[in-house]
Design a protein around this motif. Sequence first.
Motif, PDB file in Angstrom:
ATOM      1  N   PHE A  87       2.467  -4.826  -4.317  1.00  0.00           N
ATOM      2  CA  PHE A  87       1.568  -3.923  -3.428  1.00  0.00           C
ATOM      3  C   PHE A  87       1.495  -3.002  -5.144  1.00  0.00           C
ATOM      4  N   ASP A  88       0.335  -2.683  -4.960  1.00  0.00           N
ATOM      5  CA  ASP A  88       0.398  -1.286  -6.385  1.00  0.00           C
ATOM      6  C   ASP A  88      -0.356  -0.232  -5.697  1.00  0.00           C
ATOM      7  N   ARG A  89       0.854   0.510  -4.860  1.00  0.00           N
ATOM      8  CA  ARG A  89       0.425   1.702  -3.852  1.00  0.00           C
ATOM      9  C   ARG A  89       0.661   0.984  -2.798  1.00  0.00           C
ATOM     10  N   PHE A  90       1.261   1.755  -1.401  1.00  0.00           N
ATOM     11  CA  PHE A  90       1.582   1.107  -0.137  1.00  0.00           C
ATOM     12  C   PHE A  90      -0.215   1.254   0.691  1.00  0.00           C
ATOM     13  N   MET A  91      -1.151   1.364   0.384  1.00  0.00           N
ATOM     14  CA  MET A  91      -2.533   1.437   0.778  1.00  0.00           C
ATOM     15  C   MET A  91      -2.657  -0.400   0.970  1.00  0.00           C
ATOM     16  N   THR A  92      -2.502  -1.188  -0.441  1.00  0.00           N
ATOM     17  CA  THR A  92      -3.041  -1.859  -0.608  1.00  0.00           C
ATOM     18  C   THR A  92      -2.020  -3.492   0.519  1.00  0.00           C
ATOM     19  N   GLU A  93      -0.920  -2.840   0.327  1.00  0.00           N
ATOM     20  CA  GLU A  93       0.251  -3.429   1.310  1.00  0.00           C
ATOM     21  C   GLU A  93      -0.191  -3.234   3.161  1.00  0.00           C
ATOM     22  N   GLU A  94      -0.997  -2.082   3.048  1.00  0.00           N
ATOM     23  CA  GLU A  94      -1.685  -2.186   4.542  1.00  0.00           C
ATOM     24  C   GLU A  94      -2.598  -2.795   5.003  1.00  0.00           C
ATOM     25  N   GLN A  95      -3.375  -3.262   4.716  1.00  0.00           N
ATOM     26  CA  GLN A  95      -4.657  -3.982   3.959  1.00  0.00           C
ATOM     27  C   GLN A  95      -4.577  -5.720   3.841  1.00  0.00           C
ATOM     28  N   GLU A 146       3.210   5.763   4.726  1.00  0.00           N
ATOM     29  CA  GLU A 146       3.603   4.974   3.386  1.00  0.00           C
ATOM     30  C   GLU A 146       5.248   4.787   4.222  1.00  0.00           C
ATOM     31  N   ILE A 147       6.308   5.499   4.839  1.00  0.00           N
ATOM     32  CA  ILE A 147       7.537   4.640   5.593  1.00  0.00           C
ATOM     33  C   ILE A 147       7.497   3.418   5.821  1.00  0.00           C
ATOM     34  N   GLY A 148       6.081   3.274   6.493  1.00  0.00           N
ATOM     35  CA  GLY A 148       6.398   2.067   7.476  1.00  0.00           C
ATOM     36  C   GLY A 148       6.263   0.832   6.713  1.00  0.00           C
ATOM     37  N   SER A 149       5.428   1.034   5.936  1.00  0.00           N
ATOM     38  CA  SER A 149       5.195   0.459   4.408  1.00  0.00           C
ATOM     39  C   SER A 149       6.744  -0.208   3.679  1.00  0.00           C
ATOM     40  N   ILE A 150       7.071   0.568   3.468  1.00  0.00           N
ATOM     41  CA  ILE A 150       8.231   0.788   2.541  1.00  0.00           C
ATOM     42  C   ILE A 150       8.980  -0.478   3.663  1.00  0.00           C
ATOM     43  N   TYR A 151       8.984  -0.486   5.190  1.00  0.00           N
ATOM     44  CA  TYR A 151      10.056  -1.152   5.882  1.00  0.00           C
ATOM     45  C   TYR A 151       9.333  -2.383   6.326  1.00  0.00           C
ATOM     46  N   ARG A 152       8.361  -2.784   5.704  1.00  0.00           N
ATOM     47  CA  ARG A 152       7.460  -3.855   5.918  1.00  0.00           C
ATOM     48  C   ARG A 152       7.428  -4.811   4.840  1.00  0.00           C
ATOM     49  N   CYS A 153       7.816  -3.864   3.384  1.00  0.00           N
ATOM     50  CA  CYS A 153       8.439  -4.892   2.664  1.00  0.00           C
ATOM     51  C   CYS A 153       9.631  -5.456   2.142  1.00  0.00           C
ATOM     52  N   ASP A 154       9.855  -5.952   1.401  1.00  0.00           N
ATOM     53  CA  ASP A 154      11.755  -6.912   1.054  1.00  0.00           C
ATOM     54  C   ASP A 154      12.142  -5.780   0.244  1.00  0.00           C
ATOM     55  N   GLN A 394       6.464  -5.038  11.232  1.00  0.00           N
ATOM     56  CA  GLN A 394       4.925  -5.762  11.175  1.00  0.00           C
ATOM     57  C   GLN A 394       4.644  -6.673  12.775  1.00  0.00           C
ATOM     58  N   HIS A 395       5.335  -6.659  13.459  1.00  0.00           N
ATOM     59  CA  HIS A 395       4.850  -6.956  14.895  1.00  0.00           C
ATOM     60  C   HIS A 395       4.024  -6.051  15.213  1.00  0.00           C
ATOM     61  N   HIS A 396       4.118  -5.349  15.381  1.00  0.00           N
ATOM     62  CA  HIS A 396       3.316  -4.102  15.850  1.00  0.00           C
ATOM     63  C   HIS A 396       1.670  -4.366  14.814  1.00  0.00           C
ATOM     64  N   GLN A 397       1.957  -4.038  13.659  1.00  0.00           N
ATOM     65  CA  GLN A 397       1.012  -3.885  12.309  1.00  0.00           C
ATOM     66  C   GLN A 397       0.436  -5.098  12.822  1.00  0.00           C
ATOM     67  N   HIS A 398       0.604  -6.293  13.239  1.00  0.00           N
ATOM     68  CA  HIS A 398       0.516  -7.539  12.862  1.00  0.00           C
ATOM     69  C   HIS A 398      -0.834  -7.367  13.912  1.00  0.00           C
ATOM     70  N   ARG A 399      -0.165  -7.535  15.177  1.00  0.00           N
ATOM     71  CA  ARG A 399      -1.285  -6.635  16.265  1.00  0.00           C
ATOM     72  C   ARG A 399      -2.268  -6.228  15.622  1.00  0.00           C
ATOM     73  N   SER A 400      -2.189  -5.154  15.933  1.00  0.00           N
ATOM     74  CA  SER A 400      -3.453  -3.758  15.216  1.00  0.00           C
ATOM     75  C   SER A 400      -4.293  -3.976  14.190  1.00  0.00           C
ATOM     76  N   THR A 401      -4.037  -4.904  13.269  1.00  0.00           N
ATOM     77  CA  THR A 401      -5.210  -5.125  11.516  1.00  0.00           C
ATOM     78  C   THR A 401      -5.352  -6.147  11.726  1.00  0.00           C
ATOM     79  N   TYR A 402      -4.754  -7.350  12.677  1.00  0.00           N
ATOM     80  CA  TYR A 402      -5.248  -8.577  12.723  1.00  0.00           C
ATOM     81  C   TYR A 402      -6.988  -8.093  13.976  1.00  0.00           C
ATOM     82  N   PHE A 403      -6.739  -7.675  14.585  1.00  0.00           N
ATOM     83  CA  PHE A 403      -7.771  -7.187  15.954  1.00  0.00           C
ATOM     84  C   PHE A 403      -8.710  -6.273  14.998  1.00  0.00           C
ATOM     85  N   MET A 404      -8.772  -5.284  14.258  1.00  0.00           N
ATOM     86  CA  MET A 404      -9.699  -4.742  13.201  1.00  0.00           C
ATOM     87  C   MET A 404     -10.089  -5.464  12.330  1.00  0.00           C
TER      88      MET A 404
END
Length: 419
Positions: A87-95, A146-154, A394-404
């Motif tokens: 992911f080139d920048r955290f915004m693409t990881e979010e998306q 951004e910190i959340g994105s860092i934690y969600r990545c390996d 990941q668990h919480h982001q999956h649910r919110s982003t999935y439904f959106m």
Amino acid sequence: MSLPKSRLLVIGCVWPEPNSSAAGSRILQLLEFFLAENYEITFVSTAARSEFAVDLEKMNIASQVIIMNHPSFDELLKKIRPDLVLFDRFMTEEQFGWRVDETCPDAVKILDTEDLHFLRKTRTEAYKKNISAESLYFDVDITKREIGSIYRCDLSLIISEVEMDLLQKEFKIAKNLLHYLPFLLETISYENKAKLPPFNERQNFISIGNFLHEPNWNAVLYLKEKIWPLIRQQLPNSNLEIYGAYPSQKVWNLNNEKEGFIVKGRARNAEYVMKNAKVCLAPIQFGAGLKGKLIQAMQCGTPSVTTSIGAEGIPGALDWNGFITNDPKEFAEKSVRLYSEEKLWKNSVENGFRIINSRFNKEAFQQDFSERLTDLVQNLNFYRQKNFIGKMLQHHQHRSTYFMAKFIEEKEKNKKTAG
């Protein structure tokens, strides 16, 4: 029988423009690294292709424009079946990160931060309000994102030692989630040095930087109002040439040939204009990461005057290739000295070469990164088990982003049906 290539999917915020920004050069360096590691690469982005973007096909890299919040991306994942996703920048990881998790759960996820966006943003706000950035970055939303994105990545690639320290000491992020990887540069040989124009063949000061980046616009304005008049008083026949991609009308309005303040706009060849200039000026007041313009100045044998923010993360314990000062009067005085004194100029040039060769040695950093990736791929489950915060996010982001995403998909379907 040869082994199948590993597959890398790069999700870019924009298409790589190495002649427009340091970020464009950075992603190109990473692509070249993975090609050398024998990866089969696909680069995708939701952005429109730019006429200034590098030709990825010539590099044997497949590319495709993708759509945000659309199931076609899931189909692309199934087709490519990437082993690694960058992911080139955290915004693409979010998306797109949650879609990667659902479709390719075993793919290693790497975040290239470019620079810490929350640090850049809070420093910008702090500068405007004349307060400390430290009083802001723990509370603003972009930090949490951004910190959340860092934690969600390996693994997250961090370009500056200053930012590595910040993440580990202030935010308590485990070292196994971070990897220091600055610019990957070729060493400067004696032969390379000999080809660069000498002191007496150079003329003019130079400032260069992408104008879509607010710190660059601010630095040019600072030059115009506070520094250049002081320099021109002592060097009345000198000029300052201002280069940068995507200049707006307010940038062009600063052009004043009588004052020697010449706005040039986009440089067709940034290396050429840099190596023919005598001194690079970069009075950067806020920002983050490594400043590509100052790295390029060193490569081109061009001394520079900058601020502590401008030099951050670049020289380590080595001497700067010119001067570092935050005072506008001293900035002007040091700039005049560099421009006028040949011995000082030559010593500064050599300082820059030492910084490039010892701090950004491509071969050393590539080897270290390659070994880190091998360890991560082979022990992925072990590292993921240690990263409980990442699993929780990941668990919480999956649910919110999935439904959106599903809401947006259904909305688009209804529009087509109504049409």
